[in-house]
Design an enzyme around this catalytic site. Structure first.
Site, PDB file in Angstrom:
ATOM      1  CE  LYS A  63      -0.187  -0.298   5.048  1.00 63.50           C
ATOM      2  NZ  LYS A  63      -1.013  -0.701   6.199  1.00 63.50           N
ATOM      3  NE  ARG A 161      -7.152   0.110  10.686  1.00 68.71           N
ATOM      4  CZ  ARG A 161      -5.928  -0.142  10.211  1.00 68.71           C
ATOM      5  NH1 ARG A 161      -4.927   0.696  10.482  1.00 68.71           N
ATOM      6  NH2 ARG A 161      -5.694  -1.225   9.498  1.00 68.71           N
ATOM      7  CG  HIS A 190      -4.623  -4.911  11.460  1.00 73.12           C
ATOM      8  ND1 HIS A 190      -3.384  -5.431  11.155  1.00 73.12           N
ATOM      9  CD2 HIS A 190      -4.483  -3.561  11.422  1.00 73.12           C
ATOM     10  CE1 HIS A 190      -2.524  -4.426  10.943  1.00 73.12           C
ATOM     11  NE2 HIS A 190      -3.172  -3.290  11.102  1.00 73.12           N
ATOM     12  NE  ARG A 242      -3.000  -8.103   7.289  1.00 75.04           N
ATOM     13  CZ  ARG A 242      -3.731  -8.582   8.300  1.00 75.04           C
ATOM     14  NH1 ARG A 242      -4.407  -9.707   8.168  1.00 75.04           N
ATOM     15  NH2 ARG A 242      -3.798  -7.909   9.437  1.00 75.04           N
ATOM     16  CE1 TYR A 284      10.648  31.755   2.889  1.00 75.25           C
ATOM     17  CE2 TYR A 284      10.245  29.392   3.046  1.00 75.25           C
ATOM     18  CZ  TYR A 284      10.309  30.551   2.293  1.00 75.25           C
ATOM     19  OH  TYR A 284      10.023  30.503   0.957  1.00 75.25           O
ATOM     20  CB  CYS A 331      11.950  25.731   2.316  1.00 75.78           C
ATOM     21  SG  CYS A 331      13.039  26.877   3.179  1.00 75.78           S
ATOM     22  CG  ASP A 333      10.242  23.529  -3.413  1.00 75.89           C
ATOM     23  OD1 ASP A 333       9.502  22.623  -3.826  1.00 75.89           O
ATOM     24  OD2 ASP A 333       9.868  24.704  -3.264  1.00 75.89           O
TER      25      ASP A 333
HETATM   26  C1  LIG Z   1      -0.359  -1.792   6.766  1.00 74.05           C
HETATM   27  C2  LIG Z   1      -0.959  -3.052   7.191  1.00 74.05           C
HETATM   28  C3  LIG Z   1      -0.161  -4.191   7.417  1.00 74.05           C
HETATM   29  C4  LIG Z   1       1.349  -4.147   7.361  1.00 74.05           C
HETATM   30  O1  LIG Z   1       1.850  -3.623   8.558  1.00 74.05           O
HETATM   31  P1  LIG Z   1       3.426  -3.559   8.848  1.00 74.05           P
HETATM   32  O2  LIG Z   1       3.529  -3.224  10.282  1.00 74.05           O
HETATM   33  O3  LIG Z   1       3.955  -2.463   7.975  1.00 74.05           O
HETATM   34  O4  LIG Z   1       3.984  -4.879   8.497  1.00 74.05           O
HETATM   35  C5  LIG Z   1      -0.794  -5.375   7.718  1.00 74.05           C
HETATM   36  N1  LIG Z   1      -2.151  -5.444   7.817  1.00 74.05           N
HETATM   37  C6  LIG Z   1      -2.952  -4.374   7.634  1.00 74.05           C
HETATM   38  C7  LIG Z   1      -4.411  -4.518   7.782  1.00 74.05           C
HETATM   39  C8  LIG Z   1      -2.386  -3.140   7.328  1.00 74.05           C
HETATM   40  O5  LIG Z   1      -3.173  -2.079   7.165  1.00 74.05           O
END
Ligand SMILES: *Cc1c(COP(=O)(O)O)cnc(C)c1O
Length: 397
Positions: A63, A161, A190, A242, A284, A331, A333
């Site tokens: 992602k 979530r 998760h 994941r 700045y 800044c 850039d």
């Molecule tokens: C981003 C995400 C992950 C990966 O998490 P990491 O800590 O970067 O390995 C796994 N599962 C879900 C649902 C996520 O949103």
């Protein structure tokens, strides 16, 4: 007469025609860039596979432009390195992976709308289904396309979530099992504090998830672990893990290193070096003032590129193999770096913002600590203007 049409600006990424060239030749005339070491990435896949053991798939989470590294180079390299599946959060990210030629299964972890169903089904993308409405849209799209679509359900085991409650998951699963064209392939959850010193809440989440799995034992595939969980907790690996952050060789807090190597560097070239007299200020607001005759290098990358303004007067950059303090405000850039200790510093010198130079290294965790955030944020913030240079052993791919 002059031709009123200016030459067409090229939208090609900097490395589009550079394959086979050496890194230093390709980056010589770049202001700033992201270097992605595909050998390190493949090595991390091997190390993570070793860690999770046989029978557990690696689901590469790519992602947010593969955590800032550039999904167009990272995803094909991960597929070549043998990851079994991919995961993203938006349905549009999954479609982009197919456009990039990814053929392995892709799971959309985040919220999909019923209007996403048709394109997802046509491209063999696995949506996470959270409502009867979405399930029915997938079924309709599958029948229309004359195919079978696989979907997953995410069980909310305590993060609150996304996902549905265990009871809703069971009801939704039974609904899906009665819909033509749809196969409930997977159940996921998760973790809320997988990388905290006290991660005991994962036990509680594991119990909630397992209770749901028992009621839905006909669903073949299960996944619950992010990077920290995959490395720390063997009992929560299920059928696949994941992995996002750890693919990049960056570890979550409180997580032992399975032998990962950093993949991503952020580099720039000093645009110029100027003298700053005692009492004079830079950038700045003139928030930094020289206390001695000083030299300031201009680094042509800024908060528009994802280099946080919170690093103003706090960050460090490697120039000439030394850690040099960032001075004044970042800044949009550019920002300045104090190179007084490097009398030879000059326009064109390489500045390493993240990564190694000589015997020094700045890690994503260093940058995160100095900007008050987490390593995930440091990587994922890197913006599109920075060219991504993918290389193996210093040869651009
Ligand atoms: C981003 C995400 C992950 C990966 O998490 P990491 O800590 O970067 O390995 C796994 N599962 C879900 C649902 C996520 O949103």
């Amino acid at each position: 007469m002059t031709d009123p049409t200016p030459p067409a600006a090229t939208a090609e990424p900097a490395n589009a025609t550079a394959a086979g060239l050496r890194l230093e030749d390709v980056t010589r005339s770049l202001n700033a860039w992201v270097e992605v070491d595909l050998d390190a990435l493949a090595g991390n896949v091997r190390a993570l596979r070793e860690t999770v053991g046989p029978g557990v798939e690696l689901i590469a989470v790519v992602k947010a432009n593969a955590y800032g590294a550039g999904v167009e180079g990272v995803a094909p390299a991960l597929e070549a390195a043998g990851v079994e599946r991919f995961a993203v959060v938006w349905a549009a990210e999954a479609l982009n992976l197919r456009r990039l030629g990814i053929t392995r299964p892709i799971i959309v972890l985040g919220h999909a709308f019923p209007t996403d169903a048709e394109a997802a089904v046509a491209n063999g993308i696995t949506l996470t289904v959270h409502s009867p409405k979405l399930a029915m849209a997938v079924s309709k799209a599958a029948r229309k396309a004359g195919t079978r679509a696989r979907v997953h359900i995410q069980v909310d085991s305590g993060l609150h979530r996304d996902g549905v409650t265990p009871d809703q998951a069971v009801a939704l699963a039974h609904l899906i099992s009665g819909l033509p064209g749809v196969e409930l392939e997977g159940l996921s959850t998760h973790m809320a504090n997988a990388d905290e010193e006290d991660d005991s809440f994962a036990d509680e989440q594991g119990r909630v998830f397992r209770a749901a799995l028992e009621q839905l034992d006909w669903v073949p595939y299960r996944h619950a672990a992010n990077s920290a969980t995959a490395i720390r907790r063997g009992e929560l690996r299920f059928g696949g893990v994941r992995i996002g952050l750890a693919m990049h060789g960056v570890l979550p807090p409180n997580t032992a290193d399975p032998g990962l190597a950093p993949v991503l560097s952020v580099k720039a070239r000093l645009a110029r070096v100027v003298d700053v007299a005692p009492g004079e200020g830079v950038s700045y607001g003139l928030t930094w003032r020289a206390e001695r005759p000083s030299r300031a290098g201009l680094v042509p990358i800024g908060y528009a590129d994802g280099w946080s303004r919170h690093l103003s007067n706090r960050g460090e950059v490697l120039v000439g193999g030394r850690r040099c303090p960032m001075i004044g405000r970042v800044c949009m850039d550019q920002f300045l770096v104090d190179v007084t200790e490097l009398p030879g510093a000059a326009e064109g010198d390489e500045a390493v913002l993240l990564g190694a130079q000589g015997s020094e290294r700045i890690t994503a965790d260093d940058v995160a600590a100095r900007s008050g955030t987490i390593s995930w944020d440091v990587l994922a913030s890197l913006q599109a203007r920075l060219p991504r240079i993918f290389h193996r052993g210093g040869i651009v791919q």
